[in-house]
Design a protein around this motif. Structure first.
Motif: not given
Lengths: 310, 459
Positions: A2-3, A6, A26, A33-34, A37-38, A41-42
């Motif tokens: 995945l990485l 990405w 950008r 972002a990841p 985001l984590l 969320i966490m």
């Protein structure tokens, strides 16, 4: 896998666009972002959830909004056990933090001495307690101070006491032992920060002071302390934060006893969620938020006081 | 643009992949949440296939296997193994029980709390062993976690009524009793003898007599006559139950107005001040220092304390048991602790679970005899308590048949009002007693305790 995909995307994107600045921006955001985001969320999402939960009551399988909505917050002002736990926590804070920071600073000053032999050994010795698990050291202190423990037999054999003292069964001594344990555990930790801070002070400053005829005491208070101020503020905030969230010592060393006289706020919150006052999650969340606010306020005061730039 | 979208999707995929392991039970992999996943002991050596299936899901997928959470490998787990062997030998030889060992009773409670809070019961085993005093609280907090066993083929009248009162909610049965919490008052008869007393002198006495004798014993031998964990003080509950009283009345704390309770507390404070009773700092201090460290000449607690007493081999033959003292003299009976087996709502094969429990713990002498022989687990099933094994003398207790004696005492225990807030009350009452011993006024302390309990219960 995945990485890798990405990263490929990221580079593909940045190649296409024209403006270098925009490109960098950008790419920066995409990199951030990841993680962001984590964290949201966490960390932030659970905090919002906890706040919502603090406005609810009942079994955690079926929570209801409380009526009136801030009842859980109002309720704690009438909760004698909570007020007692706040009192205990602040008692530890007021007595333990200053002792610990002063001792840490003195130790750092001593171990920073250029002519000292076996410096590394001493530094390791002082820092070693921090490498210890909170639970194990609490249990060791508990067995040392037990009625039939090491400390009692030493004192008895030295003839200092006539019969065993129930250290952990008496309010005043139980509190004292928690404070001793905390000082033992955390002094080395803070000392490391001071040592790092001291490395940053030019030796020439001390030389100049020496030439001006300042003694060690004056040098310490007039030079070391002011120049270490940022470090002191930081350790202060960390210690306040840590002490307000004190948990392991209260749970493992004294179990909050005798008669809840050593219980801390975090221990009481735990009691309300998983302990004897089981599964009262709404109230426990409300208590957690109050502790959170206390930490924030105290840290803010600390920052303001420490930050006197003229 | 397309690629931008793709990258966003990827971000989402990455973060959700990381999160999936935390909340959703449908993710078969990293299920760090369930306590079972890490505590999963290499269960019983007899059932290798069962242990495999349990790794992914605790509830058995049907067939002839049941999974159960239990703690204490030298007590409860031996009783479960006895039941498994019994069912295998007499009913179905393909049956197997997958016992998932928990390190302590609170692990089971937290597993229920966790399942109930998330509304996802799918990680629970078929059966759990659960502490009696906690069950009412969990039954009201998480009603969806339990299955009624009312329709199981069991003669409920064959059990001690007091024990069943814990596992019955509004007249509906939820649990199968495993052990028996009947309180024993065990004495070191050699110490008593030294002071000129026998076990008969200690039977049917009042607490005042007990204090008088206790003072003598302490003066002569330096031993306390009874001890208890000071912060988890069960003396209050036991002594009050022996009087037929409860700390609750109509669902509310009943403390300062309760004359018997006040007297019980006065006696505990007096005993502690006169060195008749020693209040330890915590549970391990109580068991290791006071009982096994030979500080006491008497132990009063649920009979599950017997293995603790027996851990000191050199005191074998020096102990005997009798009933408790009471306030006005006469034999007192109480019950403290113990646990029962409950079927969870996640049970994949409720009929088998009911059949198994009804056949074994519902009154099989074979199960109960083996449980007693292997683990010292005493039943509260009246007919099973009449078997020969129960009437054998126990060497450690001067060859007296203590098991039969305990079953007999158990039939006299008063049924008293139980409440969800049992442990809340215990905590606050213990604090009141501690403060009173350190010199505070008992009535003021009891008043504070009553306020605190009312507060905690939301009254």
């Amino acid at each position: 896998m995945l990485l890798r995909l990405w990263l490929k995307e990221v580079f593909a994107l940045s190649k296409k666009n024209s403006s270098v600045l925009a490109k960098q921006h950008r790419a920066g955001w995409i990199y951030l972002a990841p993680a962001a985001l984590l964290i949201v969320i966490m960390s932030f999402w659970p905090m919002i959830q906890a706040f919502l939960m603090s406005l609810k009551t009942g079994s955690s399988a079926n929570m209801q909004w409380v009526e009136p909505i801030f009842y859980n917050y109002k309720r704690m002002f009438a909760d004698k056990l909570f007020i007692r736990s706040v009192g205990n926590t602040f008692l530890y804070l007021i007595i333990q933090v200053p002792i610990m920071l002063v001792v840490a600073m003195l130790l750092a000053q001593m171990l920073n001495n250029k002519d000292l032999k076996f410096k590394g050994l001493f530094r390791t010795c002082v820092f070693l307690p921090c490498a210890m698990s909170l639970v194990s050291y609490s249990l060791i202190f508990k067995s040392m101070f037990a009625t039939n423990g090491l400390i009692n037999s030493v004192l008895l054999n030295l003839g200092l006491i006539e019969q065993n003292i129930n250290f952990l069964g008496t309010t005043s001594t139980a509190r004292m032992i928690i404070i001793i344990a905390l000082v033992w555990r955390w002094t080395g930790y803070n000392m490391v920060f001071y040592l790092a801070g001291l490395q940053g002070i030019e030796y020439s400053v001390y030389e100049a002071a020496k030439i001006d005829g300042a003694n060690a005491w004056q040098t310490f208070w007039r030079i070391t302390v002011p120049l270490l101020k940022p470090t002191i503020v930081m350790t202060g905030i960390m210690s306040i934060n840590g002490t307000l969230q004190l948990f392991d010592e209260s749970v493992n060393l004294t179990s909050g006893g005798p008669a809840n006289s050593t219980i801390t706020m975090s221990h009481y919150i735990y009691q309300n969620s998983f302990g004897d006052f089981v599964a009262n999650f709404g109230y426990a969340s409300a208590l957690s938020f109050v502790v959170f606010i206390m930490v924030a306020v105290l840290s803010a005061i600390n920052l303001k006081v420490g930050d006197k730039r003229d | 643009m397309k690629k931008k979208l793709l990258s966003l999707v990827l971000v989402g995929a990455m973060s959700t992949a990381m999160l999936a392991g935390c909340g959703n039970s449908s993710a078969p992999a990293a299920d760090s949440q369930t306590p079972a996943a890490d505590t999963q002991a290499p269960a019983a050596d007899t059932q290798a296939p069962a242990a495999d299936t349990a790794a992914s899901d605790n509830a058995s997928a049907g067939g002839n296997t049941l999974s159960v959470y239990a703690w204490d490998p030298s007590f409860n787990i031996l009783a479960l193994k006895a039941a498994e062997a019994d069912y295998k030998a007499n009913v179905d030889d393909t049956f197997s029980l997958n016992i998932i060992e928990q390190s302590q009773s609170s692990d089971v409670e937290q597993a229920i709390t966790l399942a109930g809070s998330s509304g996802d019961y799918s990680q629970l085993p078929d059966i759990v062993l659960f502490q009696d005093h906690w069950f009412q609280k969990y039954a009201s907090d998480y009603p969806d976690a339990w299955l009624s066993v009312d329709d199981a083929e069991v003669d409920w009248n064959d059990f001690g009524a007091e024990k069943l009162s814990y596992s019955t909610v509004n007249g509906v049965h939820y649990g199968f009793p495993v052990d028996n919490g009947t309180v024993i008052m065990a004495y070191r008869v050699d110490v008593l003898e030294e002071c000129g007393y026998t076990i008969d002198d200690m039977t049917g006495i009042s607490w005042d007599d007990f204090i008088k004798i206790g003072e003598e014993v302490y003066a002569k031998t330096g031993k306390y006559l009874v001890s208890m964990d000071g912060d988890g003080n069960d003396l209050i509950y036991m002594m009050l139950q022996a009087e037929g009283g409860s700390q609750f009345k109509d669902g509310k704390p009943y403390i300062t107005e309760n004359a018997d309770l006040v007297k019980v507390c006065e006696k505990i404070v007096e005993m502690s001040q006169k060195n008749v009773c020693y209040l330890a700092n915590d549970w391990s201090d109580y068991t290791d220092q006071t009982i096994q460290g030979d500080m006491v000449a008497g132990v009063m607690n649920g009979n599950w304390i017997i293995p603790t007493i027996q851990n000191v081999p050199e005191n074998s033959g020096k102990w005997e048991i009798t009933s408790m003292p009471t306030l006005n003299g006469g034999e007192g009976y109480a019950s403290n602790g113990g646990s029962s087996l409950y079927i969870t709502s996640n049970c994949q094969n409720p009929d088998l679970a009911k059949k198994f429990l009804a056949y074994t713990f519902g009154g099989s002498t074979e199960t109960y005899d083996a449980a007693l022989r292997d683990g010292g687990v005493i039943t509260c099933c009246i007919s099973a308590g009449k078997s020969d094994v129960y009437n054998e003398g126990v060497e450690y207790f001067k060859n007296t048949p203590i098991y039969a004696q305990i079953v007999e005492m158990g039939s006299h225990v008063n049924v008293i009002e139980q409440n969800d807030a049992h442990y809340t009350a215990r905590t606050h009452m213990a604090a009141a007693i501690m403060n009173a011993i350190q010199g505070a006024d008992l009535m003021t302390e009891l008043k504070t305790a009553e306020e605190n309990i009312n507060f905690a219960m939301g009254n």
